[in-house]
Motif scaffolding. Structure first.
Motif, PDB file in Angstrom:
ATOM      1  N   PRO A  66       2.589   6.665  -7.812  1.00 20.80           N
ATOM      2  CA  PRO A  66       2.277   6.060  -9.113  1.00 20.80           C
ATOM      3  C   PRO A  66       0.975   6.599  -9.704  1.00 20.80           C
ATOM      4  O   PRO A  66       0.016   6.885  -8.979  1.00 20.80           O
ATOM      5  CB  PRO A  66       2.151   4.570  -8.779  1.00 20.80           C
ATOM      6  CG  PRO A  66       2.918   4.392  -7.514  1.00 20.80           C
ATOM      7  CD  PRO A  66       2.749   5.669  -6.753  1.00 20.80           C
ATOM      8  N   ASP A  67       0.946   6.719 -11.020  1.00 22.20           N
ATOM      9  CA  ASP A  67      -0.232   7.190 -11.738  1.00 22.20           C
ATOM     10  C   ASP A  67      -1.151   5.996 -12.010  1.00 22.20           C
ATOM     11  O   ASP A  67      -0.826   5.115 -12.814  1.00 22.20           O
ATOM     12  CB  ASP A  67       0.200   7.848 -13.053  1.00 22.20           C
ATOM     13  CG  ASP A  67      -0.973   8.390 -13.866  1.00 22.20           C
ATOM     14  OD1 ASP A  67      -2.130   8.208 -13.446  1.00 22.20           O
ATOM     15  OD2 ASP A  67      -0.721   8.979 -14.926  1.00 22.20           O
ATOM     16  N   ALA A  71      -1.571   2.247 -14.945  1.00 26.54           N
ATOM     17  CA  ALA A  71      -1.332   0.896 -14.416  1.00 26.54           C
ATOM     18  C   ALA A  71      -2.094  -0.157 -15.217  1.00 26.54           C
ATOM     19  O   ALA A  71      -3.203   0.084 -15.707  1.00 26.54           O
ATOM     20  CB  ALA A  71      -1.753   0.836 -12.954  1.00 26.54           C
ATOM     21  N   THR A 120       2.327   0.585  -6.403  1.00 28.57           N
ATOM     22  CA  THR A 120       3.654   1.124  -6.122  1.00 28.57           C
ATOM     23  C   THR A 120       4.427   1.167  -7.436  1.00 28.57           C
ATOM     24  O   THR A 120       3.975   0.630  -8.448  1.00 28.57           O
ATOM     25  CB  THR A 120       4.410   0.262  -5.093  1.00 28.57           C
ATOM     26  OG1 THR A 120       4.457  -1.093  -5.553  1.00 28.57           O
ATOM     27  CG2 THR A 120       3.738   0.303  -3.725  1.00 28.57           C
ATOM     28  N   ALA A 121       5.565   1.825  -7.413  1.00 24.47           N
ATOM     29  CA  ALA A 121       6.380   1.932  -8.622  1.00 24.47           C
ATOM     30  C   ALA A 121       7.185   0.654  -8.812  1.00 24.47           C
ATOM     31  O   ALA A 121       7.903   0.211  -7.918  1.00 24.47           O
ATOM     32  CB  ALA A 121       7.304   3.135  -8.523  1.00 24.47           C
ATOM     33  N   GLY A 125       9.886   2.537 -12.919  1.00 20.76           N
ATOM     34  CA  GLY A 125       8.907   3.506 -12.409  1.00 20.76           C
ATOM     35  C   GLY A 125       7.485   3.234 -12.828  1.00 20.76           C
ATOM     36  O   GLY A 125       6.575   3.987 -12.478  1.00 20.76           O
ATOM     37  N   PRO A 127       3.778   1.954 -12.740  1.00 19.47           N
ATOM     38  CA  PRO A 127       2.913   1.585 -11.613  1.00 19.47           C
ATOM     39  C   PRO A 127       2.521   0.111 -11.680  1.00 19.47           C
ATOM     40  O   PRO A 127       2.127  -0.383 -12.737  1.00 19.47           O
ATOM     41  CB  PRO A 127       1.692   2.497 -11.784  1.00 19.47           C
ATOM     42  CG  PRO A 127       1.706   2.902 -13.218  1.00 19.47           C
ATOM     43  CD  PRO A 127       3.131   2.887 -13.661  1.00 19.47           C
ATOM     44  N   THR A 128       2.673  -0.574 -10.566  1.00 18.56           N
ATOM     45  CA  THR A 128       2.326  -1.993 -10.500  1.00 18.56           C
ATOM     46  C   THR A 128       1.412  -2.245  -9.305  1.00 18.56           C
ATOM     47  O   THR A 128       1.437  -1.500  -8.321  1.00 18.56           O
ATOM     48  CB  THR A 128       3.581  -2.877 -10.357  1.00 18.56           C
ATOM     49  OG1 THR A 128       4.283  -2.505  -9.166  1.00 18.56           O
ATOM     50  CG2 THR A 128       4.508  -2.706 -11.547  1.00 18.56           C
TER      51      THR A 128
END
Length: 197
Positions: A66-67, A71, A120-121, A125, A127-128
């Motif tokens: 994830p980026d 987020a 995580t994704a 998808g 990021p979370t």
């Protein structure tokens, strides 16, 4: 006159018959005890079965993780943007790509405190935040994040010994580490005063 009859041969025969039986019973009891101990031992499982515990975290290439810059992080920044100060990609033991990141509000002055997050994704998808390892309200400024070969997350940070210390000038050097136990992280922390300047 008849000589006294000895019962010694009879006792010897009885001992000879009962000896192997007695020791056989002892051996079976010991075997049952050992088997029970193995079954009750932590982590013991039948051969060929997979462990249920999460594996050892390991570093990953950034691609696919994830980026952190995209987020929605739990930082109280108001109108200010957020800034990711340090991050890296990792598999935290369950085969899912994750990103460990330290981020803060992009204030114009002072030393902004960081939060440390495991991302995580999520759906689609995006990021979370999966875990919050450091809450920004703790007042720590993270300068280094790393993942050791044994799976321990480590960080170096600057902090404050009291609320009266000016926010521009942290007076503590803080060492942090997190070890994963299943789905949970256990944290250790050590703080030492910084050298006077």
């Amino acid at each position: 006159m008849n000589a006294p009859v000895s019962d010694e041969p009879a006792r010897s025969a009885a001992q000879a018959r009962s000896g192997p039986l007695r020791w056989g019973a002892v051996a079976l009891g010991c075997a049952a005890l050992v088997a029970g101990s193995i079954a009750a031992a932590p982590g013991a499982r039948p051969a060929g079965t997979a462990p249920t515990a999460v594996g050892t975290p390991r570093s990953l290439p950034a691609a696919g993780a994830p980026d952190a810059g995209r987020a929605q992080l739990p930082l109280d920044c108001g109108p200010l943007p957020t800034a990711v100060s340090v991050s890296f990609a990792a598999d935290l033991g369950d085969g899912t790509p994750a990103t460990v990141a330290a981020a803060h509000c992009q204030a114009g002055s002072g030393t902004a405190p960081d939060g440390v997050f495991v991302l995580t994704a999520g759906p689609g998808g995006a990021p979370t935040v999966h875990d919050t390892l450091v809450d920004w309200k703790e007042g720590l400024t993270v300068t280094r994040l790393a993942l050791r070969s044994d799976g321990t997350l480590t960080a170096e940070a600057k902090g404050y010994s009291t609320p009266d210390v000016p926010r521009c000038c942290p007076d503590l050097a803080v060492q942090l580490s997190w070890t994963r136990h299943g789905a949970q992280w256990s944290r250790t922390q050590q703080s030492t005063p910084t050298a006077s300047t």
